[in-house]
Motif scaffolding. Structure first.
Motif, PDB file in Angstrom:
ATOM      1  N   VAL A 290     -32.701  -7.294 -31.720  1.00 55.14           N
ATOM      2  CA  VAL A 290     -33.215  -5.983 -32.148  1.00 55.14           C
ATOM      3  C   VAL A 290     -34.644  -6.120 -32.641  1.00 55.14           C
ATOM      4  O   VAL A 290     -35.516  -5.302 -32.307  1.00 55.14           O
ATOM      5  CB  VAL A 290     -32.318  -5.385 -33.253  1.00 55.14           C
ATOM      6  N   ARG A 291     -34.920  -7.167 -33.430  1.00 49.63           N
ATOM      7  CA  ARG A 291     -36.283  -7.370 -33.931  1.00 49.63           C
ATOM      8  C   ARG A 291     -37.262  -7.621 -32.784  1.00 49.63           C
ATOM      9  O   ARG A 291     -38.387  -7.101 -32.787  1.00 49.63           O
ATOM     10  CB  ARG A 291     -36.309  -8.552 -34.893  1.00 49.63           C
ATOM     11  N   LEU A 292     -36.837  -8.396 -31.789  1.00 51.52           N
ATOM     12  CA  LEU A 292     -37.713  -8.676 -30.650  1.00 51.52           C
ATOM     13  C   LEU A 292     -38.020  -7.406 -29.872  1.00 51.52           C
ATOM     14  O   LEU A 292     -39.137  -7.217 -29.377  1.00 51.52           O
ATOM     15  CB  LEU A 292     -37.060  -9.713 -29.730  1.00 51.52           C
ATOM     16  N   ARG A 293     -37.034  -6.531 -29.768  1.00 51.91           N
ATOM     17  CA  ARG A 293     -37.233  -5.284 -29.024  1.00 51.91           C
ATOM     18  C   ARG A 293     -38.138  -4.310 -29.760  1.00 51.91           C
ATOM     19  O   ARG A 293     -38.917  -3.580 -29.134  1.00 51.91           O
ATOM     20  CB  ARG A 293     -35.876  -4.634 -28.743  1.00 51.91           C
ATOM     21  N   THR A 294     -38.048  -4.309 -31.065  1.00 56.24           N
ATOM     22  CA  THR A 294     -38.815  -3.324 -31.836  1.00 56.24           C
ATOM     23  C   THR A 294     -40.183  -3.855 -32.261  1.00 56.24           C
ATOM     24  O   THR A 294     -41.202  -3.181 -32.099  1.00 56.24           O
ATOM     25  CB  THR A 294     -38.022  -2.888 -33.079  1.00 56.24           C
ATOM     26  N   GLU A 295     -40.230  -5.074 -32.802  1.00 60.33           N
ATOM     27  CA  GLU A 295     -41.481  -5.600 -33.343  1.00 60.33           C
ATOM     28  C   GLU A 295     -42.480  -6.007 -32.263  1.00 60.33           C
ATOM     29  O   GLU A 295     -43.685  -6.109 -32.536  1.00 60.33           O
ATOM     30  CB  GLU A 295     -41.188  -6.796 -34.250  1.00 60.33           C
ATOM     31  N   PHE A 296     -41.998  -6.240 -31.034  1.00 54.84           N
ATOM     32  CA  PHE A 296     -42.907  -6.682 -29.978  1.00 54.84           C
ATOM     33  C   PHE A 296     -42.910  -5.718 -28.789  1.00 54.84           C
ATOM     34  O   PHE A 296     -43.237  -6.099 -27.668  1.00 54.84           O
ATOM     35  CB  PHE A 296     -42.531  -8.097 -29.520  1.00 54.84           C
ATOM     36  N   LYS A 297     -42.598  -4.472 -29.084  1.00 54.34           N
ATOM     37  CA  LYS A 297     -42.599  -3.452 -28.044  1.00 54.34           C
ATOM     38  C   LYS A 297     -43.980  -3.288 -27.428  1.00 54.34           C
ATOM     39  O   LYS A 297     -44.127  -2.891 -26.271  1.00 54.34           O
ATOM     40  CB  LYS A 297     -42.107  -2.118 -28.617  1.00 54.34           C
ATOM     41  N   ASP A 298     -45.022  -3.616 -28.198  1.00 53.75           N
ATOM     42  CA  ASP A 298     -46.389  -3.464 -27.712  1.00 53.75           C
ATOM     43  C   ASP A 298     -46.705  -4.390 -26.539  1.00 53.75           C
ATOM     44  O   ASP A 298     -47.639  -4.132 -25.772  1.00 53.75           O
ATOM     45  CB  ASP A 298     -47.391  -3.718 -28.835  1.00 53.75           C
ATOM     46  N   ILE A 299     -45.935  -5.471 -26.371  1.00 47.26           N
ATOM     47  CA  ILE A 299     -46.230  -6.389 -25.256  1.00 47.26           C
ATOM     48  C   ILE A 299     -45.199  -6.324 -24.139  1.00 47.26           C
ATOM     49  O   ILE A 299     -45.430  -6.877 -23.062  1.00 47.26           O
ATOM     50  CB  ILE A 299     -46.374  -7.852 -25.742  1.00 47.26           C
ATOM     51  N   HIS A 300     -44.057  -5.658 -24.384  1.00 42.30           N
ATOM     52  CA  HIS A 300     -43.069  -5.536 -23.302  1.00 42.30           C
ATOM     53  C   HIS A 300     -42.629  -4.102 -23.031  1.00 42.30           C
ATOM     54  O   HIS A 300     -41.815  -3.846 -22.140  1.00 42.30           O
ATOM     55  CB  HIS A 300     -41.840  -6.416 -23.554  1.00 42.30           C
ATOM     56  N   GLY A 301     -43.166  -3.145 -23.778  1.00 35.27           N
ATOM     57  CA  GLY A 301     -42.875  -1.747 -23.526  1.00 35.27           C
ATOM     58  C   GLY A 301     -41.432  -1.346 -23.709  1.00 35.27           C
ATOM     59  O   GLY A 301     -40.990  -0.318 -23.189  1.00 35.27           O
ATOM     60  N   GLY A 302     -40.673  -2.150 -24.430  1.00 35.73           N
ATOM     61  CA  GLY A 302     -39.263  -1.843 -24.638  1.00 35.73           C
ATOM     62  C   GLY A 302     -38.357  -2.423 -23.569  1.00 35.73           C
ATOM     63  O   GLY A 302     -37.133  -2.311 -23.653  1.00 35.73           O
ATOM     64  N   ASP A 303     -38.949  -3.019 -22.554  1.00 35.76           N
ATOM     65  CA  ASP A 303     -38.174  -3.607 -21.452  1.00 35.76           C
ATOM     66  C   ASP A 303     -37.887  -5.071 -21.766  1.00 35.76           C
ATOM     67  O   ASP A 303     -38.613  -5.970 -21.343  1.00 35.76           O
ATOM     68  CB  ASP A 303     -38.955  -3.478 -20.145  1.00 35.76           C
ATOM     69  N   LEU A 304     -36.835  -5.312 -22.533  1.00 39.04           N
ATOM     70  CA  LEU A 304     -36.431  -6.668 -22.906  1.00 39.04           C
ATOM     71  C   LEU A 304     -34.917  -6.724 -22.916  1.00 39.04           C
ATOM     72  O   LEU A 304     -34.250  -5.862 -23.502  1.00 39.04           O
ATOM     73  CB  LEU A 304     -36.998  -7.037 -24.280  1.00 39.04           C
ATOM     74  N   GLU A 305     -34.362  -7.722 -22.263  1.00 41.99           N
ATOM     75  CA  GLU A 305     -32.905  -7.830 -22.180  1.00 41.99           C
ATOM     76  C   GLU A 305     -32.474  -9.287 -22.056  1.00 41.99           C
ATOM     77  O   GLU A 305     -33.221 -10.126 -21.565  1.00 41.99           O
ATOM     78  CB  GLU A 305     -32.389  -7.052 -20.954  1.00 41.99           C
TER      79      GLU A 305
END
Length: 372
Positions: A290-305
Motif C-alpha cells: 500500500v505504501r509503495l502504491r501511494t507514496e511512489f505514485k509519482d513514478i508509476h502512476g498507480g500502476d503497480l502490482e
C-alpha cells in the motif's frame, strides 16, 4: 563496369541480403547453437564495415575491442553468480596512509560477507582492495598505459586478471560486473569513474546499484565534493532526489552495510514489454505494498502490482521462485526509484540474503536494464 556497381565508390548499391545469407550459411555450417541470431548480426556488421571501406585504424578498434570483451566475458563467467563490488581510488596512496588501510579493511570485510572485489589491478587503493579480499576473491582489470601500469603483486599472474588496451572496454567491465561500487579518495581517474558510474545510474543506463563514497573518520574529501553537488542542485542542474543515488560513509562497516542492505529484499530488476520488473528475495506485507502504491505514485502512476514470473524469464532459472513486483516506471526519476528500493529493503522480518546473484547482468541489455 559502371561506378555504382563498384564497392567503395559513391553511389554503389550493395545487395546487403547477400551478407545476411552468407552469415546465416556460416552459422549453420559451424553448427552455432548459442545465440546464433546475435552471432549472425556480428558477422554481418563486420562485413558491412569492410564494405564501408572503413579506415584500417577504425577496423582495428572494432577488432581489438571485440577480442578484449570476449576474453573479459570468458574470464568473469565462472563467477557470474557471485556478487561483486568495484573499488576505485588513487594509485598514489601509500601503504601507511589511513585511506589505504581503510580500503584494505573494506576488501577484507566484503570478502567475509561473500562478495568479490574488482579493482583496476594497480597500486595504491587498488592494491589495498585486492589485498584485503585476497587473490581468491579478487578480479583485476588492468589498463596498458604509456608509462606501463603493471598489475599489483596480489593479482599479478592470476587467471582473474584482464589487461585492456582501451579505457572504454575496461570501463564496461567495471560497471557490467558490479553489484555495487565503492569510491575512495583519488585523482582524475577516480573522478572519471565516479561521474560515469553515477551518470549511468542517474539515467537508468544500468540497473540500480548501490554507490558509496568512502572516507576516513573526519575526512573532508567526499564532504567537499558533496558540497559541490549541493551547488549543482541549487542551480537546478541536477535534482534533489539525485542525492539518494549515493551515500558518503566514514567507516568500513557503514560502507559495507550500504552495499549489503541494498540486496536485503531487493534482488534484481529488468524491463519486460515496457514494464519494470523487480525481483524480491521474499514477499512484501500488504502494508508495504500500500505504501509503495501511494507514496511512489509519482513514478508509476498507480500502476503497480505483485506478479508472477513472465514467460520471457523462463530461461532465468535462478529467479523462477522469486516473488515479483511490476510497475509502469517513468524511467526518469532514478533517485525516487532508489528511495522506493530503500523502503522495500526495510521490510520487517526479512533476513539478509547470501551474497550471490540469482541472475546476472547479462540477462539484461548491456548498458541498461532494458531486457525488452
Amino acid at each position: 563496369m559502371p561506378p555504382d556497381s563498384q564497392p567503395g565508390v559513391p553511389g554503389f548499391r550493395r545487395d546487403f541480403g547477400a551478407f545476411d545469407r552468407a552469415a546465416e550459411e556460416l552459422v549453420q555450417k559451424l553448427a552455432v547453437t548459442t545465440n546464433p541470431d546475435l552471432v549472425r548480426e556480428i558477422i554481418v556488421t563486420a562485413l558491412r564495415l569492410a564494405d564501408d571501406a572503413a579506415e584500417r585504424g577504425d577496423v582495428k578498434i572494432v577488432s581489438s575491442a571485440m577480442k578484449e570483451l570476449r576474453y573479459a566475458f570468458k574470464t568473469f563467467a565462472p563467477w557470474r553468480h557471485v556478487r561483486k563490488v568495484s573499488v576505485f581510488g588513487s594509485a598514489r596512496t601509500p601503504h601507511d596512509h589511513a585511506a589505504y588501510k581503510q580500503a584494505l579493511e573494506f576488501g577484507k570485510e566484503m570478502a567475509k560477507r561473500g562478495f568479490m572485489i574488482i579493482t583496476g589491478a594497480g597500486p595504491g587503493i587498488m592494491r589495498a582492495g585486492n589485498e584485503g579480499a585476497g587473490a581468491e576473491k579478487s578480479f583485476g582489470v588492468n589498463i596498458r598505459l604509456p608509462f606501463e601500469q603493471s598489475a599489483n603483486t596480489v593479482i599479478r599472474g592470476d587467471k582473474k586478471l584482464v589487461t585492456f588496451r582501451y579505457f572504454f572496454t575496461r570501463k564496461l567491465m567495471f560497471v557490467k560486473e558490479a553489484d555495487g561500487v565503492a569510491f575512495f579518495p583519488g585523482g582524475f581517474g577516480t573522478m572519471d569513474e565516479m561521474y560515469e558510474t553515477l551518470t549511468l545510474v542517474q539515467t537508468g543506463k544500468t540497473v540500480p546499484i548501490p554507490l558509496v563514497m568512502v572516507d576516513v573518520p573526519g575526512g573532508t574529501y567526499w564532504a567537499d565534493w558533496h558540497g559541490f553537488v549541493e551547488r549543482l542542485i541549487y542551480r537546478g542542474l541536477v535534482s534533489e532526489e539525485d542525492n539518494r543515488l549515493f551515500r558518503v560513509a566514514y567507516s568500513v562497516n557503514e560502507a559495507c552495510d550500504e552495499i549489503c542492505n541494498f540486496y536485503r529484499v531487493y534482488n534484481s530488476s529488468r524491463y519486460i514489454k515496457g514494464r519494470f520488473i523487480i525481483r524480491l528475495n521474499g514477499p512484501l506485507s500488504p502494508e508495504t505494498i500500500v505504501r509503495l502504491r501511494t507514496e511512489f505514485k509519482d513514478i508509476h502512476g498507480g500502476d503497480l502490482e505483485m506478479t508472477s514470473m513472465h514467460p520471457e524469464e523462463a530461461q532465468e532459472e535462478r529467479v523462477a521462485h522469486l516473488p515479483r513486483m511490476a510497475m509502469n516506471f517513468n524511467r526518469r526519476n532514478q533517485g525516487r526509484l532508489r528511495q522506493m528500493i530503500d523502503l522495500i529493503n526495510q521490510e520487517p522480518g526479512a533476513a539478509a540474503p547470501a551474497a550471490h546473484r540469482t541472475t546476472g547482468p547479462a540477462d539484461d541489455d548491456v548498458g541498461g536494464a532494458t531486457g525488452e
